[in-house]
Design a protein around this motif. Sequence first.
Motif, PDB file in Angstrom:
ATOM      1  N   TRP A  22       0.810  -1.215   0.000  1.00 20.44           N
ATOM      2  CA  TRP A  22       0.000   0.000   0.000  1.00 20.44           C
ATOM      3  C   TRP A  22       0.850   1.275   0.000  1.00 20.44           C
ATOM      4  CZ3 TRP A  22      -5.106   0.028  -0.826  1.00 20.44           C
ATOM      5  CH2 TRP A  22      -5.793  -1.179  -0.644  1.00 20.44           C
ATOM      6  N   LEU A  23       2.151   1.167  -0.197  1.00 17.75           N
ATOM      7  CA  LEU A  23       3.019   2.346  -0.120  1.00 17.75           C
ATOM      8  C   LEU A  23       2.729   3.374  -1.213  1.00 17.75           C
ATOM      9  CD1 LEU A  23       6.513   0.935   0.931  1.00 17.75           C
ATOM     10  CD2 LEU A  23       4.861   2.218   2.307  1.00 17.75           C
ATOM     11  N   ASP A  24       2.125   2.952  -2.314  1.00 28.17           N
ATOM     12  CA  ASP A  24       1.770   3.923  -3.362  1.00 28.17           C
ATOM     13  C   ASP A  24       0.719   4.913  -2.886  1.00 28.17           C
ATOM     14  OD1 ASP A  24       3.554   2.796  -5.093  1.00 28.17           O
ATOM     15  OD2 ASP A  24       2.075   1.762  -6.335  1.00 28.17           O
ATOM     16  N   SER A  25       0.064   4.609  -1.774  1.00 22.83           N
ATOM     17  CA  SER A  25      -0.944   5.524  -1.212  1.00 22.83           C
ATOM     18  C   SER A  25      -0.316   6.712  -0.482  1.00 22.83           C
ATOM     19  CB  SER A  25      -1.846   4.777  -0.217  1.00 22.83           C
ATOM     20  OG  SER A  25      -2.568   3.749  -0.839  1.00 22.83           O
ATOM     21  N   VAL A  26       0.958   6.594  -0.110  1.00 30.03           N
ATOM     22  CA  VAL A  26       1.592   7.593   0.762  1.00 30.03           C
ATOM     23  C   VAL A  26       1.524   9.018   0.211  1.00 30.03           C
ATOM     24  CG1 VAL A  26       3.805   8.342   1.736  1.00 30.03           C
ATOM     25  CG2 VAL A  26       3.053   5.968   1.996  1.00 30.03           C
ATOM     26  N   PRO A  27       1.944   9.280  -1.044  1.00 27.83           N
ATOM     27  CA  PRO A  27       1.876  10.674  -1.525  1.00 27.83           C
ATOM     28  C   PRO A  27       0.451  11.209  -1.607  1.00 27.83           C
ATOM     29  CG  PRO A  27       2.512   9.180  -3.300  1.00 27.83           C
ATOM     30  CD  PRO A  27       2.585   8.404  -2.039  1.00 27.83           C
ATOM     31  N   TYR A  28      -0.517  10.326  -1.928  1.00 25.56           N
ATOM     32  CA  TYR A  28      -1.917  10.758  -1.947  1.00 25.56           C
ATOM     33  C   TYR A  28      -2.347  11.161  -0.538  1.00 25.56           C
ATOM     34  CZ  TYR A  28      -1.765   7.773  -6.164  1.00 25.56           C
ATOM     35  OH  TYR A  28      -1.432   7.178  -7.349  1.00 25.56           O
ATOM     36  N   PHE A  29      -1.977  10.345   0.422  1.00 22.49           N
ATOM     37  CA  PHE A  29      -2.328  10.591   1.826  1.00 22.49           C
ATOM     38  C   PHE A  29      -1.739  11.906   2.315  1.00 22.49           C
ATOM     39  CE2 PHE A  29      -1.017  10.041   6.333  1.00 22.49           C
ATOM     40  CZ  PHE A  29      -2.282   9.961   6.905  1.00 22.49           C
ATOM     41  N   GLN A  30      -0.491  12.175   1.978  1.00 24.61           N
ATOM     42  CA  GLN A  30       0.154  13.407   2.433  1.00 24.61           C
ATOM     43  C   GLN A  30      -0.541  14.647   1.879  1.00 24.61           C
ATOM     44  OE1 GLN A  30       4.121  12.184   1.129  1.00 24.61           O
ATOM     45  NE2 GLN A  30       4.819  12.116   3.257  1.00 24.61           N
ATOM     46  N   LEU A  31      -0.941  14.595   0.628  1.00 25.41           N
ATOM     47  CA  LEU A  31      -1.677  15.717   0.049  1.00 25.41           C
ATOM     48  C   LEU A  31      -3.040  15.891   0.721  1.00 25.41           C
ATOM     49  CD1 LEU A  31      -1.005  15.550  -3.811  1.00 25.41           C
ATOM     50  CD2 LEU A  31      -0.653  17.519  -2.325  1.00 25.41           C
ATOM     51  N   LEU A  32      -3.727  14.781   0.955  1.00 30.20           N
ATOM     52  CA  LEU A  32      -5.052  14.856   1.555  1.00 30.20           C
ATOM     53  C   LEU A  32      -4.998  15.352   2.994  1.00 30.20           C
ATOM     54  CD1 LEU A  32      -6.663  11.602   0.096  1.00 30.20           C
ATOM     55  CD2 LEU A  32      -7.196  13.969  -0.510  1.00 30.20           C
ATOM     56  N   CYS A  33      -3.873  15.141   3.675  1.00 27.43           N
ATOM     57  CA  CYS A  33      -3.725  15.675   5.032  1.00 27.43           C
ATOM     58  C   CYS A  33      -3.752  17.197   5.032  1.00 27.43           C
ATOM     59  CB  CYS A  33      -2.426  15.168   5.664  1.00 27.43           C
ATOM     60  SG  CYS A  33      -2.520  13.478   6.280  1.00 27.43           S
ATOM     61  N   ILE A  34      -3.275  17.811   3.962  1.00 30.26           N
ATOM     62  CA  ILE A  34      -3.347  19.273   3.847  1.00 30.26           C
ATOM     63  C   ILE A  34      -4.808  19.699   3.762  1.00 30.26           C
ATOM     64  CG2 ILE A  34      -2.668  21.273   2.464  1.00 30.26           C
ATOM     65  CD1 ILE A  34      -0.251  19.654   1.512  1.00 30.26           C
ATOM     66  N   ALA A  35      -5.605  18.906   3.040  1.00 30.45           N
ATOM     67  CA  ALA A  35      -7.045  19.170   2.985  1.00 30.45           C
ATOM     68  C   ALA A  35      -7.681  18.947   4.347  1.00 30.45           C
ATOM     69  CB  ALA A  35      -7.707  18.268   1.944  1.00 30.45           C
ATOM     70  N   GLY A  36      -7.183  17.959   5.085  1.00 27.42           N
ATOM     71  CA  GLY A  36      -7.741  17.631   6.391  1.00 27.42           C
ATOM     72  C   GLY A  36      -7.669  18.772   7.385  1.00 27.42           C
ATOM     73  N   ILE A  37      -6.646  19.614   7.252  1.00 30.30           N
ATOM     74  CA  ILE A  37      -6.535  20.775   8.144  1.00 30.30           C
ATOM     75  C   ILE A  37      -7.757  21.678   7.980  1.00 30.30           C
ATOM     76  CG2 ILE A  37      -5.176  22.844   8.669  1.00 30.30           C
ATOM     77  CD1 ILE A  37      -2.694  21.283   7.724  1.00 30.30           C
ATOM     78  N   ALA A  38      -8.169  21.896   6.740  1.00 30.65           N
ATOM     79  CA  ALA A  38      -9.340  22.739   6.477  1.00 30.65           C
ATOM     80  C   ALA A  38     -10.633  22.025   6.857  1.00 30.65           C
ATOM     81  CB  ALA A  38      -9.377  23.135   5.003  1.00 30.65           C
TER      82      ALA A  38
END
Length: 490
Positions: free
Chosen positions: A320-336
């Motif tokens: 599942w490591l290919d999910s990592v960059p997607y997850f990191q970007l979505l965490c920026i959305a999570g702040i909002a």
Amino acid sequence: MADSLKQRAISGALWSGIHKFSITLLGFISGVVLARLLTPHDYGVIGMLTIFIAVSNTFIDGGFGSALIQKKRPTNEDYSTILYWNLGLSVVLYVILYASAPTIARFYDLSLLTEVLRVQGVVLIINAARIVQRTQLRKQLAFKRIAIINVSSNIVALLVTIVLAAMGWGVWSLVVQQLLLCLLTTILYWITSKWRPMLVFSWTSFKELFSFGGFILLSNLFNTFCNNVQGLLIGKVYNSSTLGYYTKSRRTEGYASTFISSVLDQVSYPVFSESQYDKPRMIRVLKQFIGASAFLTFPLMFLLILLAKPLFLLLYSEKWLDSVPYFQLLCIAGIAISLQNVNYYAVAALGKSKQLFKWTFVKRLLGLFLVFFGLWLYGLYGLLIGTVLTSWLIYIINGWLVSKYVGYSLKKQFADLFPVVFLSGMTCTFTYMITFLGIHNLYIDGLVKMLVFIAIYISSSVFLQLETFLSAKNVLTAFYRKLRPVRVSN
């Protein structure tokens, strides 16, 4: 009588929190265990069909659940009418999905979807049979019973799914999980409810309830479509495995970004409603809730960005490591995302439902444009960037509405949030720099970073006496005091 209602409301808030925590925990455990037994392709297949099932379920509810709750004294005729309407509509929608399954499979160029959709679509009929029962329990503030039903059903469904996944059922184990969960909850709602329908259908009741519920239906349909359009696009443009990576990253981010805010939401809306005629007090309360949410969520999202790779490796395995960059970007959305609802509920407490409805369409239309434009311009990462920008756009518009109707300006809100954003970012940067010591074990490196991050963030917050730190402390203390009488009485 008033004290009894207040006590039931407090108990309901407690059980709603327990329910939310338990379902989130079970969802997390399910994601961790099943991710090791299944493949990204399996999750992607289910993800491709999510938008069709979700939109159909929204049609079936049609806002009638909210309409029945809003109506002061719904009659047995009202309940019976809505039950029969839901069941009839669910059968019609299932037939449509059954007939459309081959077309949907060709759209995604994946023949397996025909069989999966035709089996999974049965959840529409099962769900339709429980909406009225669940609505009655909510009107009675029987949140304890709802929590017990949903948690126990989730546990049984999860255990069966784990066994099937271990036996090699693949995507079908996920289908069985959804079907079994819906079936168990529906059976338990009917067993624990004394209400039984009459053999009557009233068009008068239907029209009365739809006059309120129809307004909600349009809003829910649009929100449901917009929340699931990314899966539709990724499944069509790319493949099921890529969609599986996206689905896993989004769900993991969602556990972090929404859990804290959803717990605070249990308290914030009633408090805002009590303060609606006292704007200065409402602003003070709003600042405290925003500060508490920011203080707890912002550093968590920064920490998850920092620890994304060891986290996914530990929880889900290397596949599942290919999910990592997607997850990191979505965490920026999570702040909002963590700040969206608290602003929304502040405006809703003032009775500005029409304004919120209008701006929901504006936010979602602009969000669709950003997602489609991002996909067209930069592909998958453009779509993710569009999703991030949409989350911030929704927060900014909600904040602007607060500025307009409550009086807490967006500029002032940004100024109040800046210290915690700055501290979280600097702590993340400093932690990355001082732990860049050549530690070759990924898990040890992650553990060191986590401990250093927490130590720096907490000590700095206490030393600087951040306003958001004090807000978090005050809100959590008040929340504990509000629930403490319920615990003592038990």
